[in-house]
Scaffold this motif. Structure first.
Motif, mmCIF file in Angstrom:
data_model
loop_
_atom_site.group_PDB
_atom_site.id
_atom_site.type_symbol
_atom_site.label_atom_id
_atom_site.label_comp_id
_atom_site.label_asym_id
_atom_site.label_seq_id
_atom_site.Cartn_x
_atom_site.Cartn_y
_atom_site.Cartn_z
ATOM 1 N N HIS A 179 0.845 -1.205 0.000
ATOM 2 C CA HIS A 179 0.000 0.000 0.000
ATOM 3 C C HIS A 179 0.878 1.252 0.000
ATOM 4 N N LYS A 180 1.994 1.182 0.700
ATOM 5 C CA LYS A 180 2.875 2.347 0.799
ATOM 6 C C LYS A 180 3.614 2.605 -0.513
ATOM 7 N N THR A 181 4.037 1.538 -1.187
ATOM 8 C CA THR A 181 4.707 1.758 -2.477
ATOM 9 C C THR A 181 3.735 2.339 -3.496
ATOM 10 N N ARG A 182 2.485 1.888 -3.455
ATOM 11 C CA ARG A 182 1.489 2.440 -4.377
ATOM 12 C C ARG A 182 1.220 3.915 -4.064
ATOM 13 N N ALA A 183 1.135 4.254 -2.768
ATOM 14 C CA ALA A 183 0.918 5.649 -2.383
ATOM 15 C C ALA A 183 2.080 6.516 -2.838
ATOM 16 N N ALA A 184 3.303 5.991 -2.717
ATOM 17 C CA ALA A 184 4.487 6.751 -3.129
ATOM 18 C C ALA A 184 4.481 6.981 -4.634
ATOM 19 N N ARG A 185 4.186 5.930 -5.395
ATOM 20 C CA ARG A 185 4.135 6.068 -6.853
ATOM 21 C C ARG A 185 3.079 7.092 -7.264
ATOM 22 N N ASP A 186 1.909 7.034 -6.627
ATOM 23 C CA ASP A 186 0.834 7.971 -6.954
ATOM 24 C C ASP A 186 1.211 9.408 -6.611
ATOM 25 N N ALA A 187 2.089 9.579 -5.602
ATOM 26 C CA ALA A 187 2.512 10.919 -5.214
ATOM 27 C C ALA A 187 3.607 11.467 -6.123
ATOM 28 N N GLY A 188 4.216 10.583 -6.936
ATOM 29 C CA GLY A 188 5.250 11.028 -7.867
ATOM 30 C C GLY A 188 6.642 10.504 -7.588
ATOM 31 N N ALA A 189 6.788 9.629 -6.592
ATOM 32 C CA ALA A 189 8.115 9.116 -6.238
ATOM 33 C C ALA A 189 8.679 8.226 -7.344
ATOM 34 N N LYS A 190 9.998 8.273 -7.493
ATOM 35 C CA LYS A 190 10.713 7.415 -8.433
ATOM 36 C C LYS A 190 11.594 6.397 -7.712
ATOM 37 N N VAL A 191 11.950 6.712 -6.463
ATOM 38 C CA VAL A 191 12.806 5.835 -5.655
ATOM 39 C C VAL A 191 12.091 5.567 -4.336
ATOM 40 N N PHE A 192 12.065 4.299 -3.918
ATOM 41 C CA PHE A 192 11.423 3.949 -2.653
ATOM 42 C C PHE A 192 12.392 3.130 -1.813
ATOM 43 N N LEU A 193 12.641 3.596 -0.588
ATOM 44 C CA LEU A 193 13.536 2.905 0.332
ATOM 45 C C LEU A 193 12.733 1.857 1.101
ATOM 46 N N VAL A 194 13.101 0.585 0.909
ATOM 47 C CA VAL A 194 12.359 -0.547 1.473
ATOM 48 C C VAL A 194 13.198 -1.235 2.544
ATOM 49 N N PRO A 195 12.668 -1.439 3.749
ATOM 50 C CA PRO A 195 13.384 -2.264 4.733
ATOM 51 C C PRO A 195 13.677 -3.639 4.140
ATOM 52 N N ALA A 196 14.874 -4.141 4.351
ATOM 53 C CA ALA A 196 15.302 -5.379 3.702
ATOM 54 C C ALA A 196 14.314 -6.523 3.936
ATOM 55 N N ARG A 197 13.756 -6.607 5.130
ATOM 56 C CA ARG A 197 12.862 -7.721 5.457
ATOM 57 C C ARG A 197 11.481 -7.558 4.807
ATOM 58 N N ASN A 198 11.225 -6.422 4.183
ATOM 59 C CA ASN A 198 9.969 -6.226 3.449
ATOM 60 C C ASN A 198 10.135 -6.413 1.945
ATOM 61 N N CYS A 199 11.358 -6.697 1.502
ATOM 62 C CA CYS A 199 11.626 -6.719 0.066
ATOM 63 C C CYS A 199 10.792 -7.759 -0.687
ATOM 64 N N ALA A 200 10.697 -8.964 -0.140
ATOM 65 C CA ALA A 200 9.985 -10.024 -0.849
ATOM 66 C C ALA A 200 8.534 -9.628 -1.111
#
Length: 354
Positions: free
Chosen positions: A296-317
């Motif tokens: 949900h957070k990556t989708r919100a970031a993309r919708d806001a215009g983000a191009k880079v998203f910092l993901v905690p390693a344990r959330n990568c999968a």
């Protein structure tokens, strides 16, 4: 006399209409024990937020640093959130689920039955306050600025009762310098229960050494236990960090808040002109922890215009399972790693990705 086929058809239609109307009433009015989770608002930690102050709406910096020289900080380092839609009817829950944007989950997973909605909100607020404190501590430690490890609580029946006090600054334990709670636990746990351990502290500005006989750890009988809680705080009286995040709660904004502090206290822009968003808890050691609702957070970031998203390693999968188009997912394990990854992106070099 038997009823005519026409009358039977009319009766059948009437019953069907009645059932349909009943279903519509139930579907539109009866609430179900579920909530819908979806993309929430994003907040630029380098920008401003509107808050209410004495009945007036004012605009303040999300991360305000006073008392020391700061560097100009612009661009985007957006923290991200998950929206929670409560009070769903059967039809609204189905609508959210079928939209493909929301997930529907049992309400008890968000609002446990043994706590009221207000208690959950208060807990989320407390978690945000703790996240802000950890963000300040992690950023200042990254920058080699003064911090202190202070006692926040002493267990009434613990081994440190009557020896350590709330507010004591812990400097060394058994001759080992400690700067974080993690370091303190590691040193104490190595001491056998019953051992007298010298602890160097600063109390009300005066250095002194006290002795605590460590007890047996409740979870491991071979490890020592001190019976105190502590936290890392800013030790520079001239520096003040204030956060204004509105009604956002929980611990997951920590990393992005820490990056905003670093950006204002170092020359140059951490973003290097990129629209950056992210999420992740932070501890005073700078370790980045996992969070919930990553897709949900990556989708919100993309919708806001983000191009880079910092993901905690344990959330990568989980994050890569629904990667939004055009969003680079950068894997982060620590605050140092987050800064290094942003610098690599700014230099046109590859960064760790999910």
């Amino acid at each position: 006399m038997s009823s005519s086929p026409r009358l039977r058809r009319i009766a059948t239609v009437a019953v069907s209409v009645f059932v349909l109307l009943a279903l519509l009433v139930v579907g539109n009015q009866v609430r179900v024990p579920y909530v819908a989770l979806g993309p929430g608002p994003t907040l630029n930690t380098l920008g401003t937020a509107k808050v209410e102050d004495d009945g007036e709406v004012v605009e303040r910096r999300v991360v305000q640093i006073d008392g020391v020289p700061t560097e100009p900080a612009d661009g985007h380092l957006d923290l991200t959130t998950v929206s929670v839609h409560d009070g769903l009817t059967l039809f609204s829950a189905l609508g959210k689920w079928m939209s493909g944007t929301y997930s529907v989950t049992p309400r008890d997973e968000v609002y446990p039955p043994d706590r009221t909605t207000e208690e959950v909100r208060q807990e989320n607020t407390a978690q945000m306050v703790g996240s802000e404190e950890n963000a300040t501590a992690a950023a200042l430690r990254y920058l080699d600025r003064p911090t202190a490890l202070r006692v926040a609580g002493v267990e009434p029946d613990g081994p440190a009762k009557g020896v350590l006090q709330v507010g004591d600054e812990v400097v060394r334990i058994a001759g080992v310098e400690v700067e974080t709670v993690k370091q303190m636990r590691e040193v104490v746990s190595k001491e056998a229960p019953g051992t007298e351990v010298p602890i160097e502290i600063v109390r009300q500005g005066a250095p002194q050494t006290v002795t605590v006989t460590v007890a047996q750890h409740p979870a491991d009988e071979e490890n020592g236990f001190l019976g105190v809680t502590a936290h890392v705080v800013n030790a520079d009286p001239s520096l003040k960090v204030t956060y204004t995040v509105g009604d956002i709660g929980g611990p997951s904004a920590g990393m992005m808040l820490a990056l905003a502090v670093i950006d204002q206290l170092t020359p140059g822009a951490l973003t290097h002109g990129e629209f950056v968003a992210g999420t992740g808890t932070i501890d005073p050691d700078g370790e980045v922890g996992p969070i919930g609702g990553i897709t949900h957070k990556t989708r919100a970031a993309r919708d806001a215009g983000a191009k880079v998203f910092l993901v905690p390693a344990r959330n990568c999968a989980e994050a890569v399972s629904e990667r939004p188009d055009g969003l680079e997912l950068v894997k982060v394990e620590s605050l140092d790693g987050a800064v290094d990854a942003l610098d690599a992106i700014g230099a046109g070099k590859p960064a760790p990705t999910c």
